[in-house]
Scaffold this motif. Structure first.
Motif, PDB file in Angstrom:
ATOM      1  N   PRO A 122       0.704  -1.306   0.119  1.00 39.78           N
ATOM      2  CA  PRO A 122       0.054   0.025  -0.010  1.00 39.78           C
ATOM      3  C   PRO A 122       0.838   1.220  -0.022  1.00 39.78           C
ATOM      4  O   PRO A 122       0.444   2.288  -0.466  1.00 39.78           O
ATOM      5  CB  PRO A 122      -0.802  -0.008   1.227  1.00 39.78           C
ATOM      6  CG  PRO A 122      -0.765  -1.517   1.768  1.00 39.78           C
ATOM      7  CD  PRO A 122       0.463  -2.084   0.932  1.00 39.78           C
ATOM      8  N   LEU A 123       1.941   1.231   0.524  1.00 38.15           N
ATOM      9  CA  LEU A 123       2.826   2.523   0.597  1.00 38.15           C
ATOM     10  C   LEU A 123       3.515   2.639  -0.855  1.00 38.15           C
ATOM     11  O   LEU A 123       3.758   3.865  -0.785  1.00 38.15           O
ATOM     12  CB  LEU A 123       4.038   2.029   1.607  1.00 38.15           C
ATOM     13  CG  LEU A 123       3.610   1.938   3.107  1.00 38.15           C
ATOM     14  CD1 LEU A 123       4.909   1.817   3.848  1.00 38.15           C
ATOM     15  CD2 LEU A 123       3.020   3.424   3.613  1.00 38.15           C
ATOM     16  N   GLN A 160     -10.193   7.422  -1.639  1.00 46.41           N
ATOM     17  CA  GLN A 160      -8.748   7.292  -2.307  1.00 46.41           C
ATOM     18  C   GLN A 160      -8.908   5.908  -3.106  1.00 46.41           C
ATOM     19  O   GLN A 160      -9.438   4.885  -2.291  1.00 46.41           O
ATOM     20  CB  GLN A 160      -7.598   7.303  -1.362  1.00 46.41           C
ATOM     21  CG  GLN A 160      -6.351   7.411  -2.205  1.00 46.41           C
ATOM     22  CD  GLN A 160      -5.035   7.435  -1.340  1.00 46.41           C
ATOM     23  OE1 GLN A 160      -4.732   6.523  -0.653  1.00 46.41           O
ATOM     24  NE2 GLN A 160      -4.469   8.683  -1.244  1.00 46.41           N
ATOM     25  N   PHE A 161      -8.395   5.661  -4.094  1.00 46.75           N
ATOM     26  CA  PHE A 161      -8.173   4.466  -4.871  1.00 46.75           C
ATOM     27  C   PHE A 161      -6.707   4.243  -4.813  1.00 46.75           C
ATOM     28  O   PHE A 161      -5.941   4.672  -5.045  1.00 46.75           O
ATOM     29  CB  PHE A 161      -8.564   4.564  -6.346  1.00 46.75           C
ATOM     30  CG  PHE A 161     -10.261   4.998  -6.461  1.00 46.75           C
ATOM     31  CD1 PHE A 161     -11.116   3.881  -6.406  1.00 46.75           C
ATOM     32  CD2 PHE A 161     -10.331   6.129  -6.920  1.00 46.75           C
ATOM     33  CE1 PHE A 161     -12.784   4.159  -6.349  1.00 46.75           C
ATOM     34  CE2 PHE A 161     -11.711   6.535  -7.012  1.00 46.75           C
ATOM     35  CZ  PHE A 161     -12.822   5.723  -7.004  1.00 46.75           C
ATOM     36  N   GLN A 162      -6.459   3.026  -4.395  1.00 43.80           N
ATOM     37  CA  GLN A 162      -5.095   2.461  -4.568  1.00 43.80           C
ATOM     38  C   GLN A 162      -4.963   1.271  -5.361  1.00 43.80           C
ATOM     39  O   GLN A 162      -5.765   0.195  -5.237  1.00 43.80           O
ATOM     40  CB  GLN A 162      -4.673   2.090  -3.086  1.00 43.80           C
ATOM     41  CG  GLN A 162      -4.758   3.062  -2.041  1.00 43.80           C
ATOM     42  CD  GLN A 162      -4.099   2.780  -0.612  1.00 43.80           C
ATOM     43  OE1 GLN A 162      -3.694   1.694  -0.324  1.00 43.80           O
ATOM     44  NE2 GLN A 162      -4.186   3.899   0.038  1.00 43.80           N
ATOM     45  N   VAL A 163      -4.403   1.379  -6.454  1.00 40.69           N
ATOM     46  CA  VAL A 163      -4.056   0.403  -7.464  1.00 40.69           C
ATOM     47  C   VAL A 163      -3.235  -0.817  -6.862  1.00 40.69           C
ATOM     48  O   VAL A 163      -1.792  -0.827  -7.040  1.00 40.69           O
ATOM     49  CB  VAL A 163      -3.552   0.824  -8.596  1.00 40.69           C
ATOM     50  CG1 VAL A 163      -3.596  -0.065  -9.742  1.00 40.69           C
ATOM     51  CG2 VAL A 163      -4.283   1.955  -9.095  1.00 40.69           C
ATOM     52  N   THR A 164      -3.498  -1.735  -5.948  1.00 36.30           N
ATOM     53  CA  THR A 164      -2.830  -2.710  -5.470  1.00 36.30           C
ATOM     54  C   THR A 164      -2.918  -4.240  -5.882  1.00 36.30           C
ATOM     55  O   THR A 164      -2.257  -4.973  -5.748  1.00 36.30           O
ATOM     56  CB  THR A 164      -3.286  -2.782  -3.916  1.00 36.30           C
ATOM     57  OG1 THR A 164      -4.486  -3.122  -3.691  1.00 36.30           O
ATOM     58  CG2 THR A 164      -2.915  -1.569  -3.153  1.00 36.30           C
ATOM     59  N   LYS A 165      -3.978  -4.351  -6.802  1.00 34.94           N
ATOM     60  CA  LYS A 165      -4.550  -5.696  -7.291  1.00 34.94           C
ATOM     61  C   LYS A 165      -4.160  -6.096  -8.530  1.00 34.94           C
ATOM     62  O   LYS A 165      -4.086  -5.009  -9.571  1.00 34.94           O
ATOM     63  CB  LYS A 165      -5.971  -6.063  -7.078  1.00 34.94           C
ATOM     64  CG  LYS A 165      -6.417  -5.816  -5.649  1.00 34.94           C
ATOM     65  CD  LYS A 165      -7.871  -5.923  -5.768  1.00 34.94           C
ATOM     66  CE  LYS A 165      -8.663  -6.013  -4.265  1.00 34.94           C
ATOM     67  NZ  LYS A 165     -10.055  -6.119  -4.474  1.00 34.94           N
ATOM     68  N   PRO A 166      -3.503  -7.161  -8.897  1.00 35.60           N
ATOM     69  CA  PRO A 166      -3.447  -7.582 -10.339  1.00 35.60           C
ATOM     70  C   PRO A 166      -4.564  -7.659 -11.375  1.00 35.60           C
ATOM     71  O   PRO A 166      -5.807  -7.797 -10.504  1.00 35.60           O
ATOM     72  CB  PRO A 166      -2.789  -8.974 -10.305  1.00 35.60           C
ATOM     73  CG  PRO A 166      -3.131  -9.487  -9.049  1.00 35.60           C
ATOM     74  CD  PRO A 166      -3.363  -8.428  -7.949  1.00 35.60           C
ATOM     75  N   SER A 167      -4.569  -7.451 -12.499  1.00 37.24           N
ATOM     76  CA  SER A 167      -5.741  -7.607 -13.060  1.00 37.24           C
ATOM     77  C   SER A 167      -6.534  -9.099 -13.327  1.00 37.24           C
ATOM     78  O   SER A 167      -5.742 -10.010 -13.426  1.00 37.24           O
ATOM     79  CB  SER A 167      -5.675  -6.980 -14.622  1.00 37.24           C
ATOM     80  OG  SER A 167      -6.622  -7.075 -15.362  1.00 37.24           O
TER      81      SER A 167
END
Length: 463
Positions: A122-123, A160-167
């Motif tokens: 997340p960081l 906030q959106f956090q792009v942490t997941k693979p598609s």
């Protein structure tokens, strides 16, 4: 808010009205300092690098938002595609880098995270923050003074959106893009009828509290219970011109009607105060309180502005800035009694709401009245059972003399549904069986009429 909208407005609140500083039950507006999304304060959502469809509803009491996406390089550094409005899809997507949304308004948007590289930490993950650049107070329209913009540490942030997941997509991403056809052409509504001229007012109630109201250009301000002034014919297309004679913007909403925004235009005019009767029948008095107004027009300024590209869809709520007239066209294709109002919750509750009726206005509903022993034709003994009724119900009554008797059933709006003439009945004990074939589930008024006297009873049908 109490100081701003009560004592700050000069309201007189004696102790016998609000003892022990309990305060009034109505404030002109309310602006909290915690932003909730789906019931959570300033949440985050872990997302994949793909397109997401978001349905936005402004559920705040009074706050207008100006939404911008910030990917870390500044507000508006990422874009949204608007694909739908209050009542359906646009003809094609509209790209925006900011989106104003008033209380009660809805928008369907696409946010595309495809260009971001996901990171499970997340960081380190890409972060896209939904920020708010609206005012921390009533929306006045036009350019917002920098000192009035929402606090960047609290009300200036939404989520906030956090792009942490693979598609996890199997196959291609959603194909919606600029130029995609979302629906067939939205045919413009046309009308030759004269436009209705309506006005947004601010007045004071009998306690000196700010009281926003609706009204017409001819009649001036109106409270809720005054006679209906808007009575479109069934299936009529009408243009409504809504003049905002207040200092703030208002989101105006019509129930069970979809409309097309035509334009907005500035006007010159002045409001003359006048006594305003209150919802509890307290008359107005210019020397004290209960004050409404009448707008006198000096003229339109000619600065007509078309709706924004993403407003060119089916709407039921639209923003009218102060000092402007907003024009919409609607087809009134549902008969009955509805309301139009400001969608600022504190405004519609006190007193910025009015009824309108589509189609012929029925007579007033019957007034419930119990029979008394003094009635010459009908004794007090009157029995209706069972209540609620499913299929059949029984009516028992006693006539003290021969009489012509009629049994009728009304809706609560006063319209007649069912009627049967029982003919001339002899004095004494009588019965009648009511069938509910013509009645849907709901509440009704049953009337027994002897020609001289009436007995009315509320009944419930539950099949």
């Amino acid at each position: 808010p109490y100081e701003d909208f009560i004592t700050g407005e000069g309201a007189v609140l004696p102790d016998d009205v609000f003892p022990d500083n309990g305060g009034p039950t109505a404030l002109a507006e309310y602006f909290g300092n915690i932003i909730l999304v789906n019931g959570k304060a300033w949440p985050k959502l872990d997302v994949e690098p793909r397109k997401y469809r978001l349905r936005l509803l402004n559920g705040s009491d009074s706050r207008f938002y100006i939404l911008k996406l910030d990917n870390g390089t500044g507000a508006g550094s990422d874009n949204m595609m608007v694909i739908g409005t209050d009542n359906g899809l646009l003809e094609s997507p509209v790209l925006v880098n900011e989106l104003a949304i008033a209380p009660g308004e809805r928008y369907d948007v696409i946010v595309d995270f495809s260009d971001y590289v996901p990171n499970a930490d997340p960081l380190m993950a890409p972060k896209i923050t939904v920020t708010n650049w609206g005012a921390d107070g009533p929306a006045a329209g036009g350019v917002i003074d920098p000192g009035d913009i929402a606090c960047p540490e609290t009300t200036g942030k939404i989520m906030q959106f956090q792009v942490t997941k693979p598609s996890l997509l199997i196959g291609e991403d959603a194909t919606v893009a600029l130029g995609t056809t979302l629906r067939g052409d939205i045919a413009p509504l046309t009308t030759n009828a004269e436009a209705r001229q309506l006005v947004l007012f601010e007045g004071m109630d009998e306690f000196g509290r700010l009281q926003p109201m609706l009204g017409t250009l001819n009649e001036g301000s109106q409270t809720w219970f005054e006679p209906i002034t808007e009575n479109p014919a069934l299936n009529a297309v009408e243009e409504w011109e809504v003049y905002n004679a207040t200092g703030d913007a208002h989101p105006i909403h019509l129930h069970l009607v979809t409309f097309q925004i035509q334009n907005r235009e500035s006007f010159d005019g002045f409001v003359t105060p006048r006594p305003q009767i209150q919802h509890n029948s307290v008359p107005g008095d210019l020397t004290t309180y209960g004050i409404g107004g009448v707008l006198t027009m000096d003229g339109l300024l000619g600065d007509v502005t078309a709706p924004l590209p993403h407003e060119n869809g089916w709407k039921d709520t639209f923003i009218v800035p102060p000092g402007q007239v907003g024009r919409v066209r609607a087809k009134f294709d549902r008969p009955g009694r509805y309301v139009w109002h400001c969608h600022i919750l504190s405004h519609e509750d006190h007193e910025m709401m009015r009824p309108f009726h589509v189609g012929p206005i029925p007579p007033p509903p019957p007034v419930l009245k119990n029979a008394t022993v003094e009635d010459p034709d009908l004794q007090a003994e009157f029995r209706f059972y069972p209540n609620p009724v499913s299929e059949l119900a029984h009516l028992e009554f006693v006539l003290e003399s021969d009489a012509e008797v009629m049994v009728q059933v009304y809706r609560l709006d006063g319209s007649l549904i069912q009627s049967e003439n029982l003919g001339s009945l002899n004095e004494g004990f009588q019965t009648y069986t009511l069938t509910t074939d013509l009645l849907d589930n709901g509440m009704y008024i049953l009337e027994l009429n002897t020609g001289k006297k009436q007995f009315r009873e509320s009944i419930v049908v539950s099949k």
